[in-house]
Design a protein around this motif. Sequence first.
Motif, PDB file in Angstrom:
ATOM      1  N   ARG A  59       0.838  -1.200   0.000  1.00  0.00           N
ATOM      2  CA  ARG A  59       0.000   0.000   0.000  1.00  0.00           C
ATOM      3  C   ARG A  59       0.871   1.247   0.000  1.00  0.00           C
ATOM      4  N   LEU A  60       0.548   2.153  -0.910  1.00  0.00           N
ATOM      5  CA  LEU A  60       1.193   3.454  -0.967  1.00  0.00           C
ATOM      6  C   LEU A  60       0.149   4.524  -0.709  1.00  0.00           C
ATOM      7  N   LEU A  68       5.322   4.402   1.374  1.00  0.00           N
ATOM      8  CA  LEU A  68       4.857   3.036   1.576  1.00  0.00           C
ATOM      9  C   LEU A  68       4.329   2.896   2.997  1.00  0.00           C
ATOM     10  N   ARG A  69       3.147   2.283   3.143  1.00  0.00           N
ATOM     11  CA  ARG A  69       2.564   2.033   4.459  1.00  0.00           C
ATOM     12  C   ARG A  69       2.516   0.553   4.790  1.00  0.00           C
ATOM     13  N   SER A  70       2.567  -0.301   3.793  1.00  0.00           N
ATOM     14  CA  SER A  70       2.547  -1.746   4.005  1.00  0.00           C
ATOM     15  C   SER A  70       3.311  -2.397   2.855  1.00  0.00           C
ATOM     16  N   PRO A  71       4.109  -3.430   3.108  1.00  0.00           N
ATOM     17  CA  PRO A  71       4.249  -4.189   4.351  1.00  0.00           C
ATOM     18  C   PRO A  71       5.142  -3.519   5.400  1.00  0.00           C
ATOM     19  N   ARG A  72       5.846  -2.444   5.042  1.00  0.00           N
ATOM     20  CA  ARG A  72       6.578  -1.669   6.033  1.00  0.00           C
ATOM     21  C   ARG A  72       6.589  -0.216   5.579  1.00  0.00           C
ATOM     22  N   GLU A  73       6.899   0.670   6.487  1.00  0.00           N
ATOM     23  CA  GLU A  73       6.835   2.092   6.189  1.00  0.00           C
ATOM     24  C   GLU A  73       8.174   2.586   5.648  1.00  0.00           C
ATOM     25  N   LEU A  74       8.119   3.147   4.446  1.00  0.00           N
ATOM     26  CA  LEU A  74       9.303   3.663   3.771  1.00  0.00           C
ATOM     27  C   LEU A  74       8.901   4.864   2.927  1.00  0.00           C
ATOM     28  N   SER A  75       9.841   5.729   2.638  1.00  0.00           N
ATOM     29  CA  SER A  75       9.600   6.776   1.650  1.00  0.00           C
ATOM     30  C   SER A  75       9.499   6.121   0.283  1.00  0.00           C
ATOM     31  N   TRP A 169       9.676  -0.066  -4.867  1.00  0.00           N
ATOM     32  CA  TRP A 169       8.963   1.211  -4.767  1.00  0.00           C
ATOM     33  C   TRP A 169       9.638   2.214  -3.839  1.00  0.00           C
ATOM     34  N   LYS A 170      10.596   1.783  -3.037  1.00  0.00           N
ATOM     35  CA  LYS A 170      11.143   2.692  -2.029  1.00  0.00           C
ATOM     36  C   LYS A 170      12.073   3.727  -2.661  1.00  0.00           C
ATOM     37  N   ASP A 171      12.135   4.855  -2.016  1.00  0.00           N
ATOM     38  CA  ASP A 171      12.981   5.965  -2.460  1.00  0.00           C
ATOM     39  C   ASP A 171      14.417   5.656  -2.057  1.00  0.00           C
ATOM     40  N   THR A 172      15.307   5.531  -3.043  1.00  0.00           N
ATOM     41  CA  THR A 172      16.704   5.219  -2.760  1.00  0.00           C
ATOM     42  C   THR A 172      17.594   6.457  -2.754  1.00  0.00           C
TER      43      THR A 172
END
Length: 252
Positions: A59-60, A68-75, A169-172
Amino acid sequence: MRLDRTNQGLLVTAALLLAFTGLRLWQTNRPPAPLFHVAPIQALDVRAIDLSQGSTLLRLERGERWALRSPRELSADADRVAAFLRDWGAGFSPDLRMRPGDAGLEAWGLDPASRTVLRLEGTDGPLVELYLGRRLSGGATFVARPGDPGVYRGRVPGAHRLELDPDAWKDTRLFPISKDDVAALVLDGARGRFGFVRREGPDRAWWEADESTDFAPSSRVLDAVARSLCDVKAVAILEGAAAREARTGGPL
């Protein structure tokens, strides 16, 4: 001239044959039943993106920035999200309705255990909700939708970007901010220390030197420096045990 009964009967028969032939031609050549259509999606109308398969949910959500809110929280990688939503700017229509078969939804990869559920949420509810099945080599995907027993085929916008792996999907970026978020810069090197601050007016923004710098800076050059810093990306991001192991020589 008055026709006799024989000719009247022949005329009626010919008219009936013409009508029957016309009806058969219309039935043969009539357009197929209309397929469903998803209207074009405006990126700013999308508040969340859900992608799920079985018990796995990615989930974004849009806040000040996408995260990102699921499966973990990330930018989240804003460029990837923007590209995916841009693909939906033309909407979606399947190009073919599949004929039902004896194999069931498993043949299309649309059974509950195999399908991927895509949901785009707006402020007032879902904008898009589709079941995605098996992808074909030409880029099309078998699709279905809630409440519709039909199975369709079509090129789903952005389907090639859909991955359940949160790392995709995470911001690197090392500094997940935009150029306009940078309020000051300090450059410290062999030629000394130079400091600059960013000013904003109603019509423009510009850079000025602080007390440690004795020349007028170029706003264009400093904008480019700020933009370059914001675009620096990591080749890999280590987390958990891998990050602790990489720090055996002390904090980086």
